[in-house]
Design an enzyme around this catalytic site. Sequence first.
Site, mmCIF file in Angstrom:
data_model
loop_
_atom_site.group_PDB
_atom_site.id
_atom_site.type_symbol
_atom_site.label_atom_id
_atom_site.label_comp_id
_atom_site.label_asym_id
_atom_site.label_seq_id
_atom_site.Cartn_x
_atom_site.Cartn_y
_atom_site.Cartn_z
ATOM 1 N N GLU A 117 30.846 -24.621 -10.120
ATOM 2 C CA GLU A 117 32.018 -24.633 -9.221
ATOM 3 C C GLU A 117 33.113 -23.648 -9.621
ATOM 4 O OE1 GLU A 117 33.270 -28.741 -8.862
ATOM 5 O OE2 GLU A 117 31.389 -29.336 -7.926
ATOM 6 N N ASN A 154 25.840 -23.150 -10.277
ATOM 7 C CA ASN A 154 25.737 -24.326 -9.410
ATOM 8 C C ASN A 154 27.041 -24.523 -8.639
ATOM 9 O OD1 ASN A 154 24.115 -26.791 -8.785
ATOM 10 N ND2 ASN A 154 25.758 -27.907 -9.823
ATOM 11 N N HIS A 179 26.116 -31.707 -1.143
ATOM 12 C CA HIS A 179 26.861 -32.935 -0.810
ATOM 13 C C HIS A 179 27.245 -32.840 0.668
ATOM 14 C CE1 HIS A 179 26.926 -34.303 -4.914
ATOM 15 N NE2 HIS A 179 27.437 -33.157 -5.321
ATOM 16 N N GLU A 217 22.147 -31.668 -6.109
ATOM 17 C CA GLU A 217 22.998 -32.888 -6.112
ATOM 18 C C GLU A 217 23.063 -33.512 -4.719
ATOM 19 O OE1 GLU A 217 26.900 -32.207 -7.804
ATOM 20 O OE2 GLU A 217 26.127 -30.894 -9.377
ATOM 21 N N ASP A 233 23.333 -35.562 -1.449
ATOM 22 C CA ASP A 233 23.595 -36.847 -0.794
ATOM 23 C C ASP A 233 24.160 -36.527 0.586
ATOM 24 O OD1 ASP A 233 26.257 -36.161 -1.675
ATOM 25 O OD2 ASP A 233 26.139 -37.610 -3.325
HETATM 26 C C1 XIL Z 1 30.517 -36.542 -10.546
HETATM 27 C C2 XIL Z 1 29.942 -37.832 -11.125
HETATM 28 O O1 XIL Z 1 28.890 -38.283 -10.311
HETATM 29 C C3 XIL Z 1 31.027 -38.880 -11.214
HETATM 30 O O2 XIL Z 1 30.548 -40.052 -11.853
HETATM 31 C C4 XIL Z 1 32.228 -38.335 -11.990
HETATM 32 O O3 XIL Z 1 33.271 -39.261 -11.992
HETATM 33 C C5 XIL Z 1 32.698 -37.019 -11.378
HETATM 34 O O4 XIL Z 1 31.610 -36.115 -11.318
HETATM 35 N N1 XIL Z 1 29.747 -31.947 -8.496
HETATM 36 C C6 XIL Z 1 29.171 -31.954 -9.743
HETATM 37 C C7 XIL Z 1 28.966 -33.241 -10.462
HETATM 38 O O5 XIL Z 1 28.725 -30.903 -10.220
HETATM 39 O O6 XIL Z 1 29.084 -33.095 -11.854
HETATM 40 C C8 XIL Z 1 29.906 -34.307 -9.963
HETATM 41 O O7 XIL Z 1 29.538 -35.543 -10.584
HETATM 42 C C9 XIL Z 1 29.862 -34.398 -8.462
HETATM 43 C C10 XIL Z 1 30.293 -33.109 -7.839
#
Ligand code: XIL
Length: 319
Positions: free
Chosen positions: A132, A173, A209, A239, A241
């Site tokens: 990020e 990422n 996401h 990641e 969802d």
């Molecule tokens: C999130 C975790 O799932 C949570 O438990 C934590 O509080 C915050 O981070 N992008 C990412 C992940 O790269 O590391 C993040 O994970 C979600 C967004």
Amino acid sequence: QANLNQLAKAAGKLYFGSATDNGELSDSAYTAILSNSNEFGQITPGNTQKWQYTEPSEGSYSYTQGDVITSFAEANGQILRCHNLVWYEQLPSWVSSGTWTNATLTAVIQAHIASEVGHYKGQCYAWDVVNEALNDDGTYRADVFYNAMGPSYIPIAFAAAAAADPAAKLYYNDYNIEYAGSKATAAQSIVKLVQAAGARIDGVGFQGHFIVGSTPSASSLTSVLNSFVSLGVEVAYTEVDVRFTSLPPTSAGLQQQASDYGSVVSACLAVSKCVGVTVWDFDDQYSWIPSTFSGQGDACLYWANLTVKPAYYTISSIL
Ligand code: XIL
């Protein structure tokens, strides 16, 4: 009920995987599913490899919690995606609130990466080296790293990771780079920046996401994956969802969610250099969404009671 990783491998992918976290591993009904490598062939530690856990004070390293997840994956014959090394969030305050020059922060990044990647050497299929780094408009995020070092922190981090584990695939990422636009273009510039610096970058992770009904189509996802692959890197959804912005979902909403998950899996299948898909946990009980996006949720493949949603069946039929 099909087995997602088994199907993904038969379709030529390396894995279908899930993130998890330390607290969840005491839930035996949950781990009965997570530990099945036919279902999830890959694990990502959702938190405990992050900087705040692994180097809470300068030069004092702690891998106990991360090791719980890596040991779980290894005991079950599951590939590890390791996550992450340089990210503006979940930093210990000594890093985020430190006073740095280019030289002092370079040394801190190099020491952190040498220790952590060295600790996990040989265990990680891939590392998310930088996470990020971009704002949604494609400019660099003005975080502690950028403010002290400019974009040079990115190739420096990749070079340090390459030196510490020559076998691990090194990834950039990010989110909102899954569809065409200035942020995706900027992520391609990051790949080129690392390459031009003579450092190794092997992959780009697309977090994925997404929101029900606003997920890009399979063809638009595919064309963005291909635009990265043409730079000489592999790609993965890291990641995934697909959340509802208002709850509870309707049955039409659940069908839309299934179709959205299907678009992501179809795009990965359409691109041979897309190595796999990881969901950011598989069960609503342990999803990060409700605590981060108030009032939103039901984003996972499984309900909190561990029964599957329509999206699960759509994915298994596509795989
Ligand atoms: C999130 C975790 O799932 C949570 O438990 C934590 O509080 C915050 O981070 N992008 C990412 C992940 O790269 O590391 C993040 O994970 C979600 C967004």
